[in-house]
Motif scaffolding. Structure first.
Motif, short mmCIF file in Angstrom:
data_model
loop_
_atom_site.label_atom_id
_atom_site.label_comp_id
_atom_site.label_asym_id
_atom_site.label_seq_id
_atom_site.Cartn_x
_atom_site.Cartn_y
_atom_site.Cartn_z
N ARG A 101 0.83 -1.20 0.00
CA ARG A 101 0.00 0.00 0.00
C ARG A 101 0.87 1.25 0.00
NH1 ARG A 101 -2.64 -3.39 3.65
NH2 ARG A 101 -4.80 -3.93 3.09
N GLY A 102 0.49 2.21 -0.82
CA GLY A 102 1.21 3.47 -0.86
C GLY A 102 2.49 3.44 -1.67
N GLN A 103 2.73 2.32 -2.37
CA GLN A 103 3.99 2.17 -3.10
C GLN A 103 3.77 1.61 -4.51
OE1 GLN A 103 7.52 2.78 -1.93
NE2 GLN A 103 6.09 4.19 -0.97
N ALA A 104 2.70 1.99 -5.15
CA ALA A 104 2.35 1.40 -6.45
C ALA A 104 3.39 1.67 -7.52
CB ALA A 104 0.98 1.92 -6.91
N ALA A 105 3.92 2.87 -7.57
CA ALA A 105 4.92 3.20 -8.59
C ALA A 105 6.20 2.41 -8.36
CB ALA A 105 5.22 4.69 -8.59
N TYR A 106 6.65 2.37 -7.12
CA TYR A 106 7.87 1.63 -6.78
C TYR A 106 7.69 0.14 -7.05
CZ TYR A 106 11.94 0.23 -3.98
OH TYR A 106 13.14 -0.29 -3.54
N CYS A 107 6.54 -0.40 -6.64
CA CYS A 107 6.26 -1.82 -6.88
C CYS A 107 6.20 -2.13 -8.37
CB CYS A 107 4.94 -2.23 -6.23
SG CYS A 107 5.02 -2.37 -4.43
N ALA A 108 5.59 -1.26 -9.15
CA ALA A 108 5.50 -1.48 -10.58
C ALA A 108 6.89 -1.57 -11.20
CB ALA A 108 4.70 -0.36 -11.24
N ALA A 109 7.77 -0.65 -10.80
CA ALA A 109 9.13 -0.64 -11.35
C ALA A 109 9.89 -1.88 -10.91
CB ALA A 109 9.86 0.62 -10.90
N LYS A 110 9.77 -2.26 -9.64
CA LYS A 110 10.55 -3.39 -9.13
C LYS A 110 10.01 -4.73 -9.64
CE LYS A 110 13.70 -1.17 -6.83
NZ LYS A 110 15.13 -1.26 -7.20
N HIS A 111 8.69 -4.84 -9.85
CA HIS A 111 8.15 -6.02 -10.53
C HIS A 111 8.72 -6.08 -11.96
CE1 HIS A 111 5.23 -6.60 -7.31
NE2 HIS A 111 4.74 -7.66 -7.94
N GLY A 112 8.81 -4.92 -12.59
CA GLY A 112 9.35 -4.86 -13.94
C GLY A 112 10.79 -5.33 -14.02
N VAL A 113 11.58 -5.02 -13.00
CA VAL A 113 12.98 -5.46 -12.99
C VAL A 113 13.06 -6.98 -13.04
CG1 VAL A 113 15.07 -5.60 -11.56
CG2 VAL A 113 13.90 -3.41 -11.85
N ILE A 114 12.17 -7.66 -12.33
CA ILE A 114 12.19 -9.12 -12.34
C ILE A 114 11.82 -9.66 -13.72
CG2 ILE A 114 11.10 -11.20 -11.41
CD1 ILE A 114 10.99 -9.80 -8.70
N GLY A 115 10.81 -9.09 -14.34
CA GLY A 115 10.43 -9.53 -15.68
C GLY A 115 11.55 -9.29 -16.69
N LEU A 116 12.18 -8.13 -16.59
CA LEU A 116 13.30 -7.80 -17.46
C LEU A 116 14.46 -8.77 -17.25
CD1 LEU A 116 14.28 -5.59 -19.48
CD2 LEU A 116 15.11 -4.31 -17.49
N THR A 117 14.75 -9.06 -16.00
CA THR A 117 15.84 -9.99 -15.65
C THR A 117 15.58 -11.36 -16.22
OG1 THR A 117 16.36 -8.77 -13.62
CG2 THR A 117 17.04 -11.09 -13.72
N LYS A 118 14.38 -11.89 -16.00
CA LYS A 118 14.07 -13.24 -16.46
C LYS A 118 14.12 -13.35 -17.99
CE LYS A 118 11.25 -14.69 -12.51
NZ LYS A 118 11.93 -15.98 -12.25
N SER A 119 13.60 -12.36 -18.67
CA SER A 119 13.60 -12.40 -20.13
C SER A 119 15.02 -12.35 -20.68
CB SER A 119 12.78 -11.24 -20.68
OG SER A 119 11.42 -11.37 -20.32
N ALA A 120 15.82 -11.42 -20.17
CA ALA A 120 17.19 -11.31 -20.65
C ALA A 120 18.00 -12.55 -20.31
CB ALA A 120 17.85 -10.07 -20.05
N ALA A 121 17.74 -13.14 -19.14
CA ALA A 121 18.46 -14.35 -18.75
C ALA A 121 18.21 -15.49 -19.73
CB ALA A 121 18.05 -14.77 -17.35
N LEU A 122 16.97 -15.61 -20.18
CA LEU A 122 16.63 -16.65 -21.15
C LEU A 122 17.31 -16.40 -22.49
CD1 LEU A 122 12.80 -17.04 -20.46
CD2 LEU A 122 14.62 -18.65 -19.84
N GLU A 123 17.48 -15.15 -22.83
CA GLU A 123 18.06 -14.80 -24.13
C GLU A 123 19.56 -15.02 -24.20
OE1 GLU A 123 14.77 -11.23 -24.95
OE2 GLU A 123 16.79 -10.75 -24.24
N TYR A 124 20.27 -14.81 -23.08
CA TYR A 124 21.73 -14.78 -23.15
C TYR A 124 22.45 -15.83 -22.32
CZ TYR A 124 20.78 -10.33 -25.41
OH TYR A 124 20.31 -9.36 -26.26
N GLY A 125 21.70 -16.64 -21.57
CA GLY A 125 22.33 -17.64 -20.72
C GLY A 125 23.23 -18.59 -21.48
N LYS A 126 22.79 -19.02 -22.64
CA LYS A 126 23.57 -19.99 -23.43
C LYS A 126 24.83 -19.37 -24.01
CE LYS A 126 21.16 -19.27 -27.86
NZ LYS A 126 20.52 -18.02 -27.42
#
Length: 257
Positions: free
Chosen positions: A155-180
């Motif tokens: 509560r009271g942190q929607a912008a911060y939560c949105a950005a930090k949730h986004g970091v996880i999605g960005l991390t997971k996607s890039a990890a799949l792309e470049y791990g190999k």
């Protein structure tokens, strides 16, 4: 808390953003303790220089760089300095971030929302965008700072939560792309850590500090060095099979959710 030497990072180069204080500074110092040279990146030029002096006292090289991670040209310039001064890039800890003033969603100003996305999410994106091509040449490890706010709502942190949730999605996607291709990418999700950012939240009052501690099942705030330990493990060969994870280090705060 003393970080005991366990990894051999001699001859390696680490790039750490938000390194003037808190988790970033603790991690920059931890890399240095393990023998790595460190590029100390922060919006505060004086803060970056102060951390660099602490690192050089340990007998390794440090390059302080002023950088606004929300500006792609600043990130490109900081990485150009890295290669020019130190010749390589092995580890990146994309940690720079800002807090959100407490406000319910409908009361968040456009400016606050956009700035949180620009710095906390956009900063990680720009860092990875320009770090990955360098690391593709010889391999490397990237760790991005998300948050407990990246896996739960607050509560009271929607912008911060949105950005930090986004970091996880960005991390997971890039990890799949470049791990190999030899570039491992993960995220760390700190709980409530005793840093200047938390000091601003508590406004320096003992009552507010106790409220923060009450949210942690472990009964205390986390220490920046405890997050640093996790980051170094994620960069080490010991975590060689860890790709695309969001490692939660939060004293049990989200364990029951």
């Amino acid at each position: 808390m003393t970080i005991h030497r366990r990894w051999n990072f001699e001859g390696k180069v680490a790039f750490v953003t938000g390194a003037a204080n808190g988790i970033g500074q603790a991690t920059a110092l931890a890399f240095a303790q393990e023998g790595a040279d460190v590029v100390v990146v922060d919006l505060s030029e004086e803060g970056a220089k102060a951390t660099a002096q602490m690192i050089e006292a340990q007998g390794v090289r440090a390059v302080p760089v002023r950088c606004d991670v929300s500006k792609p040209e600043d990130v490109q310039a900081a990485l150009a300095v890295t290669i020019d001064k130190l010749g390589r890039l092995d580890f990146a800890f994309n940690n720079a971030g800002i807090e959100q003033p407490l406000a319910y969603t409908a009361d968040i100003s456009d400016e606050v929302f956009e700035r949180n996305l620009r710095v906390n999410l956009g900063g990680v994106f720009y860092c990875m965008k320009y770090q990955i091509p360098i690391m593709l040449k010889s391999g490397g490890s990237i760790v991005n700072t998300s948050s407990g706010a990246g896996i739960v709502g607050i509560r009271g942190q929607a912008a911060y939560c949105a950005a930090k949730h986004g970091v996880i999605g960005l991390t997971k996607s890039a990890a799949l792309e470049y791990g190999k291709d030899g570039v491992r990418i993960n995220a760390v999700c700190p709980g409530i850590i005793d840093t200047p950012m938390i000091g601003r939240f508590t406004q320096g009052t003992e009552e507010n500090r106790k409220r923060m501690i009450a949210q942690e099942p472990i009964g205390r705030l986390g220490r920046p060095e405890e997050i640093a330990n996790t980051v170094l493990w994620l960069c080490s060969d010991a975590s060689g099979f860890a790709i695309g994870h969001a490692v939660v280090v939060d004293g049990g705060q989200t364990a029951g959710l």
